[in-house]
Design a protein around this motif. Structure first.
Motif, mmCIF file in Angstrom:
data_model
loop_
_atom_site.group_PDB
_atom_site.id
_atom_site.type_symbol
_atom_site.label_atom_id
_atom_site.label_comp_id
_atom_site.label_asym_id
_atom_site.label_seq_id
_atom_site.Cartn_x
_atom_site.Cartn_y
_atom_site.Cartn_z
ATOM 1 N N PHE A 157 0.836 -1.212 0.000
ATOM 2 C CA PHE A 157 0.000 0.000 0.000
ATOM 3 C C PHE A 157 0.866 1.255 0.000
ATOM 4 O O PHE A 157 0.598 2.216 -0.725
ATOM 5 N N PHE A 206 -1.536 -2.801 -4.545
ATOM 6 C CA PHE A 206 -2.502 -3.549 -3.740
ATOM 7 C C PHE A 206 -2.147 -5.027 -3.835
ATOM 8 O O PHE A 206 -2.445 -5.683 -4.821
ATOM 9 N N SER A 264 -1.767 1.257 7.288
ATOM 10 C CA SER A 264 -0.533 0.803 6.626
ATOM 11 C C SER A 264 0.735 1.199 7.387
ATOM 12 O O SER A 264 1.831 1.131 6.836
#
Length: 371
Positions: free
Chosen positions: A83, A88, A304
């Motif tokens: 990320f 992805f 993240s």
């Protein structure tokens, strides 16, 4: 003065991120409780109590929380790392599977010690991560499509190899099962992760090992790489704008491939940690392993952030251990639904972050207009 300090605090991205995650968790828990009421009103309070207290109910249960949190943390790091670099990595499950296979191959077939098996797990995951990276960098194929396909390819490839490797299966070591790998306690005790310094604290718990410590170390290392190194800056620059990064002289193609390789290696280590614990055996699966997919909400809940991933993995593992204690009042399917609702609503941290930021900016504008 206090209002200004509060406003400044709420403008801090780290503070907003923590508040967003906590708000998402609360919303998820509330909706999970409402679902329990709808499914079995009489047992809803006891069920929620079991979910929220079981993880701390005994050292053995808390050991299980740490045991499950370790691979979750690695998969969350894998997804979160991608990320941060603009990718992805939905292929964490396939990379996790390949990491588990490589770890067990070196443990059972080649009789290697645990640290070599863990290194092999990283290599297996990295190999499975390089393909989506190459296709993305050189052919501009969306990594989501490639990664999903490689999840299935990885699962069936591992099944095929194991089904044709008698020495890898439990039946090859005197057990009756031929649909799962041999137990490490019989095949190679030296491949089982050591219990480490926490063993005395947790007594005879079979769940505890150094896996949680390894995962925390990797989380800190990933944070340092992303925040304190030129390499991490280049990776994040590619994630923010690939064209701008190339204009600045950064090799975007190389960094995309490296990002997916590192991401895959992290997932692979997660697979190695889980199966080298010696408490479970890899079963020839017909469905993709869920651990890699659970890494997605772990990463989202942590925004993240590698350090935040430590806490989000522990929370999700805690909820899962608590959910198992809700039987027999609730069926296993019901528990899975409730846990899924909590986990995936808890992963709305990014949305909540935007809501909080909007509320703070709106209050600031009103304050400015009043002046």
């Amino acid at each position: 003065m206090k209002k200004n300090q509060k406003s400044t605090l709420l403008q801090n991205p780290a503070v907003v991120g923590v508040l967003a995650s906590l708000l998402s968790i609360v919303i998820g828990l509330i909706l999970g409780f409402l679902l329990l009421i709808a499914l079995n009103p009489g047992a809803s309070l006891e069920g929620m109590k079991a979910m929220m207290t079981t993880g701390f109910g005994s050292m053995d249960k808390f050991g299980k929380v740490l045991y499950q949190a370790a691979p979750l943390m690695m998969c969350g790091l894998s997804v979160g790392f991608a990320f941060k670099t603009g990718l992805f990595n939905i292929g964490a499950s396939g990379q996790y599977t390949m990491g588990a296979f490589f770890a067990l191959l070196f443990a059972i077939q080649f009789q290697m010690p645990w640290f070599i098996c863990l290194l092999a797990a990283a290599v297996g995951g990295a190999i499975w991560g390089v393909f989506p990276g190459l296709f993305k960098a050189y052919f501009n194929v969306n990594e989501v499509i490639t990664a999903i396909m490689f999840n299935w390819i990885g699962m069936y490839l591992v099944n095929l190899i194991l089904a044709n490797s008698p020495n890898m299966l439990a039946s090859g070591w005197g057990a009756s099962n031929s649909d799962r790998t041999a137990a490490l306690s019989a095949a190679n005790p030296g491949a089982i992760l050591p219990k480490g310094p926490l063993a005395a604290l947790f007594g005879d718990s079979s769940w505890i090992n150094i896996g949680i410590g390894i995962s925390i170390v990797f989380a800190i290392v990933v944070w340092v790489v992303l925040q304190k190194t030129t390499f991490g800056y280049e990776l994040k620059a590619c994630g923010l704008s690939r064209d701008a990064a190339q204009y600045a002289g950064i090799n975007a193609k190389r960094n995309i491939v490296l990002s997916m390789v590192i991401s895959g290696a992290l997932s692979g280590i997660g697979g190695g940690i889980y199966y080298l614990a010696g408490t479970g055996q890899y079963v020839l699966e017909k469905a993709i392993l869920g651990m890699g997919f659970n890494g997605i909400p772990v990463a989202l809940l942590a925004s993240s952030n590698p350090v935040g991933t430590i806490f989000s993995a522990l929370f999700i593992s805690y909820i899962q251990v608590g959910g198992a204690a809700m039987q027999p009042a609730y069926s296993s399917e019901t528990i899975d639904i409730v846990i899924a609702v909590i986990i995936y609503l808890a992963a709305f941290a990014l949305l909540m972050r935007g809501v909080i930021a909007k509320a703070v900016s709106g209050r600031k504008e009103k304050g400015g207009a009043a002046k």
